[in-house]
Design a protein around this motif. Structure first.
Motif, PDB file in Angstrom:
ATOM      1  N   THR A  64       0.830  -1.204   0.000  1.00  0.00           N
ATOM      2  CA  THR A  64       0.000   0.000   0.000  1.00  0.00           C
ATOM      3  C   THR A  64       0.864   1.254   0.000  1.00  0.00           C
ATOM      4  O   THR A  64       0.578   2.229  -0.706  1.00  0.00           O
ATOM      5  CB  THR A  64      -0.931   0.014   1.222  1.00  0.00           C
ATOM      6  OG1 THR A  64      -1.739  -1.160   1.205  1.00  0.00           O
ATOM      7  CG2 THR A  64      -1.830   1.238   1.219  1.00  0.00           C
ATOM      8  N   GLN A  67       2.106   1.895  -3.468  1.00  0.00           N
ATOM      9  CA  GLN A  67       1.038   2.327  -4.365  1.00  0.00           C
ATOM     10  C   GLN A  67       0.598   3.758  -4.073  1.00  0.00           C
ATOM     11  O   GLN A  67       0.326   4.528  -5.002  1.00  0.00           O
ATOM     12  CB  GLN A  67      -0.140   1.361  -4.244  1.00  0.00           C
ATOM     13  CG  GLN A  67       0.166  -0.009  -4.824  1.00  0.00           C
ATOM     14  CD  GLN A  67      -0.744  -1.103  -4.276  1.00  0.00           C
ATOM     15  OE1 GLN A  67      -1.495  -0.897  -3.315  1.00  0.00           O
ATOM     16  NE2 GLN A  67      -0.682  -2.273  -4.890  1.00  0.00           N
ATOM     17  N   THR A 108      -6.506   3.605 -12.525  1.00  0.00           N
ATOM     18  CA  THR A 108      -6.397   2.228 -12.048  1.00  0.00           C
ATOM     19  C   THR A 108      -6.666   2.155 -10.547  1.00  0.00           C
ATOM     20  O   THR A 108      -7.364   1.260 -10.056  1.00  0.00           O
ATOM     21  CB  THR A 108      -5.008   1.651 -12.360  1.00  0.00           C
ATOM     22  OG1 THR A 108      -4.827   1.630 -13.780  1.00  0.00           O
ATOM     23  CG2 THR A 108      -4.861   0.236 -11.824  1.00  0.00           C
ATOM     24  N   ALA A 109      -6.127   3.114  -9.800  1.00  0.00           N
ATOM     25  CA  ALA A 109      -6.345   3.141  -8.358  1.00  0.00           C
ATOM     26  C   ALA A 109      -7.816   3.367  -8.026  1.00  0.00           C
ATOM     27  O   ALA A 109      -8.363   2.757  -7.093  1.00  0.00           O
ATOM     28  CB  ALA A 109      -5.481   4.218  -7.719  1.00  0.00           C
ATOM     29  N   ARG A 111     -10.382   2.425  -9.576  1.00  0.00           N
ATOM     30  CA  ARG A 111     -11.204   1.242  -9.850  1.00  0.00           C
ATOM     31  C   ARG A 111     -11.054   0.133  -8.816  1.00  0.00           C
ATOM     32  O   ARG A 111     -11.770  -0.872  -8.870  1.00  0.00           O
ATOM     33  CB  ARG A 111     -10.860   0.683 -11.235  1.00  0.00           C
ATOM     34  CG  ARG A 111     -11.334   1.543 -12.398  1.00  0.00           C
ATOM     35  CD  ARG A 111     -11.275   0.782 -13.700  1.00  0.00           C
ATOM     36  NE  ARG A 111      -9.909   0.443 -14.071  1.00  0.00           N
ATOM     37  CZ  ARG A 111      -9.151   1.190 -14.875  1.00  0.00           C
ATOM     38  NH1 ARG A 111      -9.633   2.331 -15.363  1.00  0.00           N
ATOM     39  NH2 ARG A 111      -7.932   0.819 -15.185  1.00  0.00           N
ATOM     40  N   ARG A 112     -10.162   0.290  -7.874  1.00  0.00           N
ATOM     41  CA  ARG A 112      -9.916  -0.782  -6.914  1.00  0.00           C
ATOM     42  C   ARG A 112     -11.104  -1.045  -5.994  1.00  0.00           C
ATOM     43  O   ARG A 112     -11.282  -2.159  -5.501  1.00  0.00           O
ATOM     44  CB  ARG A 112      -8.675  -0.471  -6.077  1.00  0.00           C
ATOM     45  CG  ARG A 112      -7.389  -0.450  -6.883  1.00  0.00           C
ATOM     46  CD  ARG A 112      -6.221  -0.094  -5.992  1.00  0.00           C
ATOM     47  NE  ARG A 112      -5.812  -1.236  -5.177  1.00  0.00           N
ATOM     48  CZ  ARG A 112      -4.758  -2.002  -5.440  1.00  0.00           C
ATOM     49  NH1 ARG A 112      -4.013  -1.758  -6.508  1.00  0.00           N
ATOM     50  NH2 ARG A 112      -4.440  -2.985  -4.636  1.00  0.00           N
ATOM     51  N   VAL A 113     -11.898  -0.015  -5.740  1.00  0.00           N
ATOM     52  CA  VAL A 113     -13.059  -0.173  -4.862  1.00  0.00           C
ATOM     53  C   VAL A 113     -14.277   0.451  -5.551  1.00  0.00           C
ATOM     54  O   VAL A 113     -14.437   1.675  -5.545  1.00  0.00           O
ATOM     55  CB  VAL A 113     -12.827   0.502  -3.496  1.00  0.00           C
ATOM     56  CG1 VAL A 113     -14.072   0.356  -2.611  1.00  0.00           C
ATOM     57  CG2 VAL A 113     -11.619  -0.093  -2.796  1.00  0.00           C
ATOM     58  N   ASP A 141      -6.821  -1.076  -0.211  1.00  0.00           N
ATOM     59  CA  ASP A 141      -7.539  -0.709  -1.424  1.00  0.00           C
ATOM     60  C   ASP A 141      -8.422   0.502  -1.186  1.00  0.00           C
ATOM     61  O   ASP A 141      -8.554   1.379  -2.051  1.00  0.00           O
ATOM     62  CB  ASP A 141      -8.404  -1.878  -1.897  1.00  0.00           C
ATOM     63  CG  ASP A 141      -7.591  -3.002  -2.526  1.00  0.00           C
ATOM     64  OD1 ASP A 141      -6.414  -2.768  -2.861  1.00  0.00           O
ATOM     65  OD2 ASP A 141      -8.136  -4.117  -2.670  1.00  0.00           O
ATOM     66  N   ALA A 145      -8.147   3.889  -3.302  1.00  0.00           N
ATOM     67  CA  ALA A 145      -9.279   4.321  -4.116  1.00  0.00           C
ATOM     68  C   ALA A 145      -9.827   5.665  -3.640  1.00  0.00           C
ATOM     69  O   ALA A 145     -10.229   6.504  -4.453  1.00  0.00           O
ATOM     70  CB  ALA A 145     -10.372   3.260  -4.084  1.00  0.00           C
TER      71      ALA A 145
END
Length: 206
Positions: A64, A67, A108-109, A111-113, A141, A145
């Motif tokens: 995490t 990211q 992309t981040a 869309r994680r949640v 996540d 997100a």
């Protein structure tokens, strides 16, 4: 003209707050509030209203952290684009992520949640919708997100037009311009800039 000393500054939007985790260290270098897992954990836990349950569900992990730092780099690259033709923050002006890569990281981040709008209508107030996770989410996540969504909201909102990079000596911050004559992120930066200009004029005259 700067804000009066007695004025209490409003908390910055979450996206700007993330960008400001890179700051001047007071010794000529740059400090990073998110330099390790503990730093990220502390930063998230100090903002429970932004991250909900993720703020008190354990600590961050190395994945995490990496990211979030990548998302921050993407956001700062997009901030650099937003302040053109002015120069970006000197903290990372020589190593900015490309704009297409930055957009890909942010999207992309986000869309994680997956989220859904949840409507609330308190008595005596206006109805309001807030986007919340459609299902229970991993804390890491959720943090990622939430930050990506906040970044998208900021970059598409009215505050973007007020975004500036502070170029006072030793400052690396982005800030929101509050009034037409504001050049610096805070009064102390304005003081340093004026002193530097004064010394530069004297050197030129000499």
């Amino acid at each position: 003209m700067e804000a009066p000393p007695s004025a209490v500054p409003a908390a910055p939007p979450l996206a700007l707050d993330l960008a400001l985790t890179i700051r001047h260290d007071g010794r000529g270098g740059v400090a990073d509030e998110l330099h390790d897992i503990a730093g990220l954990t502390t930063w998230v836990q100090r903002r429970p209203g932004a991250f909900g349950s993720a703020a008190d569900r354990g600590t961050a992990d190395s994945a995490t952290l990496g990211q979030v730092r990548e998302l921050r780099a993407a956001l700062r690259a997009l901030f650099a684009r937003a302040v053109r033709p002015a120069a970006p923050s000197p903290a990372d002006a020589d190593r900015l992520m490309s704009v297409p890569d930055a957009l890909a990281v942010l999207n992309t981040a986000a869309r994680r949640v997956p989220t859904v709008p949840v409507l609330r209508w308190p008595e005596g107030d206006r109805p309001a919708a807030r986007h919340l996770p459609a299902a229970p989410a991993d804390p890491g996540d959720l943090v990622l997100a939430t930050l990506a969504s906040a970044a998208a909201d900021f970059l598409t909102g009215p505050d973007l037009a007020r975004l500036r990079a502070c170029h006072a000596p030793r400052c690396v911050r982005y800030f929101l311009k509050d009034h037409p004559r504001q050049e610096w992120c805070k009064p102390s930066c304005g003081n340093r800039a004026r002193v530097a200009r004064h010394h530069e004029r004297h050197r030129a005259a000499g």
